[in-house]
Design a protein around this motif. Structure first.
Motif: not given
Length: 1334
Positions: A482-508
């Motif tokens: 994606s080239e849209m900043p809003q899409t980037h923001h949503h994805a980053l926030l989702l990854l941040g939330a997922a990091a706490g739930m599935f740290p192993g998957k995010v660390l890779h």
């Protein structure tokens, strides 16, 4: 009965009843009314059917008869009905109360009438038939009659009453028989509504009173009516009556939580409801559409009451289809509100999304390939159905929008697979949708909401199917594509939330995440992007730390630290592109989340490395300095966001890292390179922070110097000091300060060794600068240390073998002594134990490193001086050896370095000040050595600091022990007058001039006259001939001394002083051939000094002194230069004594008169003085005499100028107007400045008009002098005389007019012009015109 006939009967009844109630013909009308019923309505069934129309027609909104029945007519009809019902037989009543009869229904709906009298009349009717137990309506009528009072009071009570009555159907307390009767009664009511003969307005009002009676039975009876009405709406919407529309709304109201189960058991019920949801046209303006009414029934309770999930699914599908197709904003808004309110199972929503996602779902590589093959084959099919695809995506978009704010979602994890499937579909290039970015954002937002529902606190959840279905790689791919900043923001926030739930998957996938943030998001300057970065850091980094804690192995720990370093490097590399006001909070958030104790030092090292690399490309020095200053301020601000403890730990780790770095970058020898490569591979990850291999040797040195410089600046910054002051755990902080000090000392030793090893290398200057900076760091750390620890450390450093370390230790000690004013007794004892060690440094004078040793000795003397100044007052004994050592250095036969000698002088002076009497035994050694230093003028002048040190030392000794300096006083005076001359040359504000002035004051004020006067006399004798230029300073010292003398002291030493002054006043006579100006300057200082004594004498003491000096000047064998000196002295005395001088000036009149005549060239040609300077001396003498006479006349208040004295002085003074000795210029100056003012004051002092006339006449005679200069001067004298005596000059004016008239035609234009000017001014003075006299 036809419509018109019925209409006629209604009109007739209205007229008859109205007239039958009042008026003279009431009886006749009553008879006619009776006939109306008997003739036209013969049977009771017809009569009561007619009355039923009258009772209910006012509820008919359509009003087909165009006939209005008001409440009065309605009430009368009810009361007539009541009378008629009462008169009926039981059999007839049973017929009237049957379900086929409209009587009961018509009466029941009137119980909800807004008019209480109508309700009362209706109850009367019902009371008449309530006893018929065989009637199906008996339970209803029996209950309502009992509640008559409440019904009459409240029009809505019948609704509540029926709700309460039929509510007992579900109660277990009622007997079965009673429940059956109630059930039959309700069914009978509903059958009436269902009946074809029942008008819509009657049915509507029946449902109105049954408003709160709900259930499957009620709805099932109403379905045929609903079906009929819907058919009419769809076929003839314009033909639908208003009452029918209201009835339709009432029936739809029965779709609620109590009847929801019927949707599952009765297909017609569900179909009709769905049909209602699709009818969007407006039937009546102002009324909501059937669609909106139907949607309004789908409440949280209704939807939850539907027992079958498939039915719920069906309703959801209909809602989503409506949302897609509806064009009414109100409909879309209503559906949104419905979906927000109802509790939905995520599986149901998932099924609505699946039709589109099934084609897109990819699980394996094989399936991916197969699907691509199928897609290639079906390209034509996809092209042929773009509208269907677009519609599907639009439907998905709408559902996702609803999910964004959906809170009541059961089993939300069921949506995760389908959402990821949709996301995968969005990422495929064959999708061809323009708004896919928005759909991606919606999908990502839904996933984020699901994560937040599953783990509200962001904590880890158990691994399982959910973690397998959570496709982190797809989210990362979404970020990359994606080239849209809003899409980037949503994805980053989702990854941040997922990091706490599935740290192993995010660390890779952690590095692609932060790399993307560094290259994209951090460059945006908006609050939302900043918030996204913060949230991502807060949520992803803790997962990293948690993974380390869970793993626990050293391998995991190293790996996590390596990842952290990479993340920090990404942030540091992106920093130049980040908006300035965002840089600090971003880095602080990152390090705070990682942990300041572990990773702040890594951030700083990477920042230093970036600066060093960046500076390599910069050219301008000014630009470099600006960048460095800005960067340093930023680094300090980053550090000071953390606690003092974390900052100290950071500095310790940076020093430890610097120690590990190689001293220099080695040459590229192949063997060394191989060994370095092996070593690099085995090194810890930390060494990769600054890769020595990829940087030049210059950059390595720059990195080291920058790191140490920053540490020094950080420790000195206000922010850091505030953090230390605010720290609550002082003991814990002290531990880290001690550790930091040890680390600094270790690093200093390492750098000092490098300094020695590279002494002859090109980098020697760098190593010295680095060592100096390291000392600065040590200094800053020491300022943080408690005093006891500081003293112990310094004592150890003073004994260090390296001279540079010893010097720095002494510098630190000096700084501490200067800063701290109050020391506890225990610390003072520890400090005093350092005195012998410092003396040892002073005495340790080796030839090796002589320059450095000289600096150390100088510093040691300064330390001893400070120690003595701080603690010597109460601890004398330790400093006696210090004085002895300092004297040894000052008086050493071996030539010492001047700075060392200067420091020794200052130290000796300070110790002398402190020891006072204990220093007296050392004066015989100290004073000669000190005076010997002062005698070497050439050395003193070349070194100002050395000169100041010597003068300061002498000043302090004189201030401390002035009464013990008699043996050295003559030498002291001689040196002081020399030093004063040097100070004058340097300027009045120079340090030397200030100190010499203080020294002169001290000598003049502290020494007794019995000591000072003989020394001054002797000094005068020695310098009067050879060093005469220094006499001025000597006289200034004597003058200052005389000023402070007491009267009895002055009287005691007056003879001695007189002898000295008589000798000094002879200076001009003894140097008659010398330069007059220089002699005059010295003579002025002598006279000024004598005047200071004269001003303190009484008249009795002064008179003999004055006449002695007069005789001394007039003695026959004396030089005439004495007369010049005496006249100058008399002039000064007159100026100071003012009017008192007239007491002694009488003897001066005759000598002054004679002298004025003797030096008047118009009277004699003989030279008054024998020397070549006769003219200049004569002019000076005239100036002094005229000045003295002027002051005598000016201050005369006792009529000093008697007639005899006036006659004696008149002619000599006036004749001076023609004395042109010294030339025209001198003549003009003398007459203007001295002579004319003197003559004018002389005239005032005479105060006798008889003497004014001859004086004026003598002046007038000078106007006829041959010289125009004399005539000009006479005019000025005349004018000055007139100005002084003012109007008294009128007496003298007549004799002046002829002389002025002559000058009006003078041959000299200048004189003529002055004459005119004089006449004009005389007119002003006298106040009248003089033109008539000419």
């Amino acid at each position: 009965m036809s419509k018109d006939y019925l209409h006629l009967l209604l009109e007739l009844f209205d007229v008859l009843v109205l007239r039958a109630s009042e008026g003279i013909y009431a009886n006749q009308f009553r008879t006619m009314t009776k006939l109306l019923f008997e003739v036209h309505l013969k049977e009771p069934e017809n009569q009561f059917r007619f009355l039923s129309v009258l009772w209910t027609y006012n509820y008919n909104l359509s009003n087909q008869f165009n006939f209005k029945i008001d409440a009065v007519l309605q009430t009368r009809a009810l009361y007539i009905g009541s009378v008629m019902l009462t008169s009926q037989t039981s059999q007839k009543k049973r017929q009237l109360t049957s379900a086929a009869s409209p009587v009961t229904i018509s009466l029941l709906i009137n119980l909800a009438s807004p008019v209480s009298e109508v309700r009362r009349a209706a109850l009367c009717c019902l009371r008449s038939i309530s006893g018929i137990k065989e009637s199906a309506f008996h339970p209803i009528l029996h209950y309502l009659v009992q509640k008559a009072e409440e019904i009459i009071s409240d029009q809505t009570y019948v609704i509540q009453g029926l709700s309460s009555l039929f509510g007992e159907l579900h109660s277990q307390q009622k007997h079965k028989t009673q429940q059956q009767k109630l059930s039959h009664a309700l069914e009978a009511l509903l059958e009436c509504v269902q009946g074809i003969r029942c008008p819509s307005y009657i049915a509507g009002n029946v449902l109105k009173i049954l408003k709160e009676v709900n259930g499957e039975v009620v709805l099932s009876y109403l379905l045929p009516v609903l079906d009929q009405l819907l058919g009419k709406v769809l076929s003839k919407p314009d033909g639908l009556l208003k009452d029918e529309a209201l009835l339709l709304h009432f029936i739809l109201g029965k779709y609620n939580e109590y009847s929801a189960a019927l949707l599952c058991t009765n297909q017609q019920c569900l179909d009709l409801f769905i049909k209602c949801l699709h009818i969007s046209q407006e039937i009546y303006k102002g009324h909501s559409t059937v669609q909106i009414r139907g949607l309004g029934q789908i409440t949280k309770q209704f939807f939850a009451a539907v027992p079958d999930g498939k039915v719920q699914q069906k309703i959801l599908g209909v809602l989503f289809d409506l949302l897609l197709t509806c064009k009414n904003p109100l409909c879309a808004q209503t559906i949104g509100s419905i979906f927000k309110g109802i509790s939905v199972d995520a599986e149901q929503v998932s099924m609505e999304l699946e039709p589109l996602s099934k084609v897109k779902n990819v699980t394996t590589v094989h399936q991916t390939r197969r699907q691509k093959m199928q897609q290639q084959r079906k390209v034509q099919d996809q092209e042929s159905a773009p509208e269907e695809s677009s519609s599907n995506w639009q439907r998905v978009t709408l559902i996702l929008e609803l999910l964004q704010h959906k809170k009541k979602l059961r089993q939300p994890q069921a949506l995760i697979p389908v959402l990821f499937s949709l996301l995968a579909g969005c990422l495929e290039p064959s999708t061809g949708q323009e708004n896919l970015e928005y759909i991606k954002q919606l999908i990502l937002g839904c996933l984020l909401n699901i994560c937040q529902k599953l783990s509200p606190d962001g904590s880890r959840i158990g691994a399982g199917i959910l973690e397998e279905k959570f496709n982190v790689e797809l989210i990362v791919q979404c970020i990359r594509v994606s080239e849209m900043p809003q899409t980037h923001h949503h994805a980053l926030l989702l990854l941040g939330a997922a990091a706490g739930m599935f740290p192993g998957k995010v660390l890779h996938n952690i590095m692609p995440i932060f790399t993307f943030m560094g290259t994209n998001v951090m460059r945006l300057d908006d609050a939302y992007s900043f918030q996204v970065i913060n949230k991502t850091v807060k949520m992803v980094i803790p997962a990293l730390i948690q993974a380390e804690e869970d793993g626990g192995s050293s391998e995991t720990m190293g790996n996590v630290e390596g990842v952290a370093i990479k993340i920090i490097r990404v942030f540091v590399d992106a920093l130049p592109h980040v908006p300035e006001h965002r840089r600090l909070p971003i880095l602080v958030q990152l390090i705070s989340t990682l942990g300041g104790e572990r990773f702040l030092w890594i951030l700083l090292v990477l920042l230093f490395e970036q600066h060093v690399t960046k500076q390599g490309t910069s050219v301008a020095n000014v630009e470099k300095e600006t960048v460095l200053e800005t960067d340093t301020e930023f680094w300090i601000s980053v550090c000071c966001e953390f606690s003092a403890k974390e900052q100290l730990q950071t500095l310790i780790k940076i020093l430890h890292y610097l120690t590990k770095l190689p001293e220099n970058k080695e040459a590229d020898d192949p063997q060394q390179k191989k060994s370095r490569l092996r070593k690099t591979k085995s090194q810890n990850q930390e060494t990769e922070l600054f890769n020595v291999e990829s940087h030049s040797g210059k950059q390595l040195r720059h990195f080291k110097f920058l790191s140490v410089s920053f540490m020094s600046q950080l420790l000195a910054s206000h922010s850091f000091v505030e953090k230390v002051v605010e720290c609550e755990h002082a003991e814990e902080l002290q531990e880290f300060e001690q550790r930091l000090l040890e680390e600094v000392l270790c690093y200093i030793n390492a750098v000092a060794s490098s300094v020695e090893e590279n002494a002859d290398a090109p980098t020697a200057k760098f190593w010295r600068a680095l060592l100096s900076k390291s000392y600065d760091v040590l200094d800053k750390v020491n300022s943080l240390l408690p005093a006891e620890a500081f003293i112990t450390v310094i004592r150890g450093l003073i004994l260090n073998q390296l001279p540079s370390v010893r010097r720095k230790a002494m510098d630190l000690l000096n700084n501490k002594l200067q800063q701290c004013r109050h020391w506890p007794k225990e610390q003072i004892e520890l400090l005093l134990k350092m005195v012998p060690e410092l003396i040892a440094v002073v005495q340790h004078n080796t030839r090796k490193a002589e320059e450095e040793q000289a600096i150390n000795r100088q510093t040691a003397f300064f330390s001893l001086k400070l120690l003595c100044k701080c603690f010597g007052t109460e601890n004398h004994m330790p400093f006696i050896p210090v004085l002895s050592t300092a004297i040894d250095v000052i008086s050493s036969d071996v030539k010492e370095e001047r700075n060392v000698t200067g420091s020794a002088l200052l130290c000796a002076a300070e110790v002398t000040c402190v020891l006072k009497a204990l220093a007296i035994p050392h004066l015989p050694r100290l004073m000669p050595a000190l005076l010997e230093v002062l005698k070497h003028k050439d050395e003193l002048v070349t070194g100002e600091i050395y000169l100041l040190s010597a003068v300061t030392a002498l000043l302090k000794v004189v201030e401390t022990l002035p009464r013990f300096l008699s043996p050295y006083l003559l030498d002291i005076l001689q040196q002081v007058i020399r030093l004063e001359r040097i100070g004058t040359e340097m300027g009045p504000s120079s340090h030397l001039k200030i100190r010499v002035t203080s020294l002169i004051t001290t000598l003049a004020t502290k020494l007794p006259p019995r000591v000072l006067l003989p020394a001054v006399t002797k000094c005068y004798d020695e310098i009067s001939n050879s060093w005469k230029i220094y006499l001025c300073t000597l006289m200034d010292i004597l003058k200052e001394h005389i000023v402070v003398l007491e009267k009895d002291q002055l009287n005691a030493h007056q003879y001695e002083l007189t002898a000295l002054f008589v000798k000094a006043l002879d200076f001009r006579a003894e140097h008659s051939q010398d330069d007059l100006e220089e002699v005059g300057k010295i003579e002025f200082h002598i006279i000024t000094c004598l005047i200071s004594m004269i001003m303190k004498l009484s008249e009795i003491s002064f008179r003999p002194l004055f006449f002695k000096l007069f005789d001394w000047a007039k003695s026959e064998d004396s030089s005439k230069d004495r007369l010049l000196t005496f006249c100058r002295l008399a002039d000064c005395i007159a100026d100071h004594l003012k009017g008192l001088f007239a007491l002694f000036a009488g003897h001066l009149v005759k000598p002054f008169s004679d002298t004025l005549n003797q030096i008047n060239t118009s009277k004699t040609d003989e030279a008054f003085f024998d020397s070549e300077e006769n003219t200049a001396k004569s002019c000076l003498l005239l100036q002094f005499i005229l000045g003295c006479l002027y002051k005598i006349f000016l201050y005369d208040s006792h009529h000093f100028v008697s007639k005899e004295r006036a006659e004696s002085l008149m002619m000599p003074l006036v004749d001076q107007l023609e004395n042109i000795i010294g030339g025209e210029e001198k003549f003009q100056e003398r007459t203007t400045v001295y002579l004319i003012p003197c003559i004018a004051r002389f005239a005032i002092a005479m105060a006798d008009d008889s003497l004014w006339k001859p004086l004026n006449y003598q002046i007038l005679l000078k106007m006829r002098h041959a010289s125009p200069k004399v005539r000009f001067a006479a005019l000025l004298a005349l004018l000055e005389l007139a100005e002084k005596i003012r109007e008294n000059y009128m007496v003298l004016l007549p004799e002046s007019i002829p002389f002025l008239a002559e000058l009006m035609e003078d041959e000299c234009e200048e004189v003529e012009h002055q004459c005119q000017k004089t006449i004009q001014q005389l007119e002003v003075i006298l106040g009248e015109s003089l033109q008539s006299y000419f």
